[in-house]
Design an enzyme around this catalytic site. Structure first.
Site, PDB file in Angstrom:
ATOM      1  N   THR A  58       0.588  -1.333   0.499  1.00  0.00           N
ATOM      2  CA  THR A  58       0.483   0.494  -0.270  1.00  0.00           C
ATOM      3  C   THR A  58       0.701   1.547  -0.302  1.00  0.00           C
ATOM      4  O   THR A  58       0.110   2.628   0.400  1.00  0.00           O
ATOM      5  CB  THR A  58      -1.083  -0.050   1.713  1.00  0.00           C
ATOM      6  OG1 THR A  58       0.650   0.152   2.138  1.00  0.00           O
ATOM      7  CG2 THR A  58      -1.898  -0.963   1.304  1.00  0.00           C
TER       8      THR A  58
ATOM      9  N   TYR B  50       0.588   2.110  -8.309  1.00  0.00           N
ATOM     10  CA  TYR B  50      -0.406   1.177  -7.524  1.00  0.00           C
ATOM     11  C   TYR B  50      -1.413   0.937  -7.995  1.00  0.00           C
ATOM     12  O   TYR B  50      -1.904   0.013  -7.894  1.00  0.00           O
ATOM     13  CB  TYR B  50       0.041   2.523  -6.712  1.00  0.00           C
ATOM     14  CG  TYR B  50      -1.348   1.832  -5.020  1.00  0.00           C
ATOM     15  CD1 TYR B  50      -1.146   0.527  -4.255  1.00  0.00           C
ATOM     16  CD2 TYR B  50      -1.957   2.811  -4.106  1.00  0.00           C
ATOM     17  CE1 TYR B  50      -1.791   0.295  -3.166  1.00  0.00           C
ATOM     18  CE2 TYR B  50      -3.557   2.095  -4.180  1.00  0.00           C
ATOM     19  CZ  TYR B  50      -3.993   1.446  -3.049  1.00  0.00           C
ATOM     20  OH  TYR B  50      -4.382   0.680  -2.253  1.00  0.00           O
TER      21      TYR B  50
ATOM     22  N   LYS C 172      -3.453  -2.974  -8.469  1.00  0.00           N
ATOM     23  CA  LYS C 172      -4.997  -3.025  -7.852  1.00  0.00           C
ATOM     24  C   LYS C 172      -5.983  -2.955  -8.949  1.00  0.00           C
ATOM     25  O   LYS C 172      -6.691  -4.216  -9.013  1.00  0.00           O
ATOM     26  CB  LYS C 172      -5.295  -1.530  -7.008  1.00  0.00           C
ATOM     27  CG  LYS C 172      -4.101  -1.004  -5.684  1.00  0.00           C
ATOM     28  CD  LYS C 172      -4.445  -2.142  -4.551  1.00  0.00           C
ATOM     29  CE  LYS C 172      -5.731  -2.711  -4.253  1.00  0.00           C
ATOM     30  NZ  LYS C 172      -5.526  -3.934  -3.210  1.00  0.00           N
TER      31      LYS C 172
HETATM   32  N1  LIG Z   1      -5.000   3.222   3.027  1.00  0.00           N
HETATM   33  C1  LIG Z   1      -5.969   3.659   1.905  1.00  0.00           C
HETATM   34  O1  LIG Z   1      -5.691   4.859   2.118  1.00  0.00           O
HETATM   35  C2  LIG Z   1      -6.970   2.360   0.970  1.00  0.00           C
HETATM   36  C3  LIG Z   1      -7.344   2.996   0.312  1.00  0.00           C
HETATM   37  C4  LIG Z   1      -8.133   2.455  -0.529  1.00  0.00           C
HETATM   38  C5  LIG Z   1      -8.446   0.917  -0.842  1.00  0.00           C
HETATM   39  N2  LIG Z   1      -6.540   0.607   0.479  1.00  0.00           N
HETATM   40  C6  LIG Z   1      -6.996  -0.981   0.032  1.00  0.00           C
HETATM   41  O2  LIG Z   1      -7.743  -1.858   1.434  1.00  0.00           O
HETATM   42  C7  LIG Z   1      -6.711  -2.764   1.999  1.00  0.00           C
HETATM   43  C8  LIG Z   1      -5.826  -2.657   3.549  1.00  0.00           C
HETATM   44  O3  LIG Z   1      -4.759  -1.709   3.092  1.00  0.00           O
HETATM   45  P1  LIG Z   1      -4.693  -1.497   4.494  1.00  0.00           P
HETATM   46  O4  LIG Z   1      -4.698   0.175   4.811  1.00  0.00           O
HETATM   47  O5  LIG Z   1      -5.043  -1.739   6.191  1.00  0.00           O
HETATM   48  O6  LIG Z   1      -2.837  -1.659   4.418  1.00  0.00           O
HETATM   49  P2  LIG Z   1      -2.132  -1.722   4.909  1.00  0.00           P
HETATM   50  O7  LIG Z   1      -2.364  -1.589   6.887  1.00  0.00           O
HETATM   51  O8  LIG Z   1      -0.525  -1.161   4.428  1.00  0.00           O
HETATM   52  O9  LIG Z   1      -1.739  -3.383   5.430  1.00  0.00           O
HETATM   53  C9  LIG Z   1      -1.715  -4.655   4.250  1.00  0.00           C
HETATM   54  C10 LIG Z   1      -1.319  -5.586   4.638  1.00  0.00           C
HETATM   55  O10 LIG Z   1      -0.467  -6.655   3.888  1.00  0.00           O
HETATM   56  C11 LIG Z   1       0.349  -6.796   4.826  1.00  0.00           C
HETATM   57  N3  LIG Z   1       1.411  -7.738   3.207  1.00  0.00           N
HETATM   58  C12 LIG Z   1       1.791  -6.566   2.133  1.00  0.00           C
HETATM   59  N4  LIG Z   1       2.745  -7.400   0.963  1.00  0.00           N
HETATM   60  C13 LIG Z   1       1.811  -9.260   1.667  1.00  0.00           C
HETATM   61  C14 LIG Z   1       2.088  -9.858   1.365  1.00  0.00           C
HETATM   62  N5  LIG Z   1       2.931 -10.090   0.417  1.00  0.00           N
HETATM   63  N6  LIG Z   1       2.009 -11.281   2.225  1.00  0.00           N
HETATM   64  C15 LIG Z   1       1.143 -10.889   2.326  1.00  0.00           C
HETATM   65  N7  LIG Z   1       0.762  -9.807   3.459  1.00  0.00           N
HETATM   66  C16 LIG Z   1       1.293  -8.986   2.556  1.00  0.00           C
HETATM   67  C17 LIG Z   1       1.192  -6.274   4.378  1.00  0.00           C
HETATM   68  O11 LIG Z   1       2.027  -6.456   5.802  1.00  0.00           O
HETATM   69  P3  LIG Z   1       3.916  -5.523   6.462  1.00  0.00           P
HETATM   70  O12 LIG Z   1       3.673  -3.865   6.737  1.00  0.00           O
HETATM   71  O13 LIG Z   1       4.164  -6.508   6.605  1.00  0.00           O
HETATM   72  O14 LIG Z   1       4.397  -5.834   4.741  1.00  0.00           O
HETATM   73  C18 LIG Z   1       0.045  -5.211   5.583  1.00  0.00           C
HETATM   74  O15 LIG Z   1       0.165  -5.595   7.447  1.00  0.00           O
HETATM   75  C19 LIG Z   1      -5.037  -2.921   1.015  1.00  0.00           C
HETATM   76  O16 LIG Z   1      -5.688  -3.656  -0.104  1.00  0.00           O
HETATM   77  C20 LIG Z   1      -5.503  -1.798   0.171  1.00  0.00           C
HETATM   78  O17 LIG Z   1      -5.258  -1.413  -1.386  1.00  0.00           O
HETATM   79  C21 LIG Z   1      -6.435   0.877   1.402  1.00  0.00           C
END
Ligand SMILES: NC(=O)c1ccc[n+]([C@@H]2O[C@H](COP(=O)([O-])OP(=O)(O)OC[C@H]3O[C@@H](n4cnc5c(N)ncnc54)[C@H](OP(=O)(O)O)[C@@H]3O)[C@@H](O)[C@H]2O)c1
Length: 289
Positions: free
Chosen positions: A62, A125, A129
């Protein structure tokens, strides 16, 4: 329901696990150490062993700006790995709920984006996605969301509270990018609902209330008892240095499919914002939920 949550160490994944647990599901939260979703063999082996009813994929790379210089990693995690999950889900009859983003759009439309509006990602990104949505396949539920904030992770609410704690700190945020701030406390139940109902296809799932980042920061300051006048609006073009990845100017997602399905709309973002600030600063006297 037996539910597997990937990316359970992230801000959304953490709250999906907590919510499913509260709802009495048999939930298995897998952080990256427990399951690296880019490891196709591990994905197939683990889901074959666990045989869940559904998988909610909250794992993603992300770091939007870092994706610009590491598109290979973005593609591996946000796209190719989603194909691994979809294949393994299909093998065991599990329903896949995959989380995607407003960044699949270019942000030039003059109204909120519906699910069937043309995509045109402007960043690495966003491209990764969008590719992940395709690889999730037609049987999966895709939940596109935006501006995610929760208790367990880095996000705008925490950043603003941190910055505002310094009374001398000048705050300036862009006023020409608009979206729907979305809170994991409300998004997690919506994702579980997609899993329970085994819904298919793209769903925009966000809290309601469109604001610019500047307006969102004003709301955060006000909700936390700070003077909202402390923040000043700027234009994206004024950011110095400019951010590597372009962001859509219009990120507002119309939750059209969700609404047409008769599902309960998520609340105006100000309600979960107040609750989150209450949890982050209990001295403000709000009861943690
Ligand atoms: N944050 C936003 O504003 C936002 C907006 C729109 C959509 N989204 C979507 O919402 C979803 C959740 O986002 P979030 O905000 O919760 O992000 P986040 O806090 O960065 O969580 C993503 C998690 O995925 C893990 N990860 C990364 N690579 C991985 C792998 N190869 N295998 C297994 N786990 C892995 C990361 O672990 P590490 O930390 O160890 O890398 C992290 O714990 C994502 O699909 C994102 O694209 C987020």
């Amino acid at each position: 329901m037996k539910l597997v949550v990937t990316g359970a160490g992230g801000q959304l994944g953490h709250d999906v696990v907590a919510h499913a647990d509260r709802r009495g599901d048999e939930v298995i939260g897998l952080d990256r150490a427990a399951l690296d979703i880019t490891d196709a063999d591990a994905v197939r082996r683990l889901l074959g062993d666990l045989r869940p009813d559904a998988v909610i994929n909250a794992a993603a790379y992300t770091a939007v700006d870092a994706c610009e210089t590491n598109e290979a990693r973005a593609t591996a995690v946000n796209a190719t790995a989603v194909g691994h999950l979809a294949g393994a889900c299909s093998d065991v009859g599990a329903h896949l709920v995959h989380v995607s983003t407003d960044y699949v759009f270019d942000g030039t439309l003059d109204r909120p984006y519906r699910e069937d509006d043309p995509t045109n990602p402007q960043s690495a990104y966003g491209r990764s996605k969008l590719a992940g949505e395709v690889l999730a396949g037609p049987d999966a539920a895709i939940a596109r969301t935006s501006w995610v904030c929760g208790e367990h992770g880095d996000n705008m609410v925490k950043l603003v509270l941190r910055l505002a704690a310094d009374p001398d700190r000048e705050l300036a945020f862009v006023d020409d990018q608009r979206g729907h701030p979305t809170f994991t406390a409300d998004l997690a139940p919506a994702l579980r609902r997609l899993a329970v109902d085994r819904r298919r296809g793209v769903h925009h799932v966000t809290n309601q209330g469109a604001v610019s980042w500047y307006e969102f920061v004003r709301e955060i300051l006000a909700a936390a008892g700070h003077d909202p006048g402390r923040v000043r609006p700027i234009a994206t073009a004024d950011l110095d240095p400019p951010r590597p990845a372009p962001r859509p100017a219009n990120s507002v997602l119309d939750n059209a499919v969700w609404r047409a399905a008769g599902l309960p709309m998520l609340r105006d973002f100000r309600a979960p914002l107040a609750e989150l600030i209450g949890r982050l600063s209990p001295e403000r006297g709000q009861t943690p939920i």
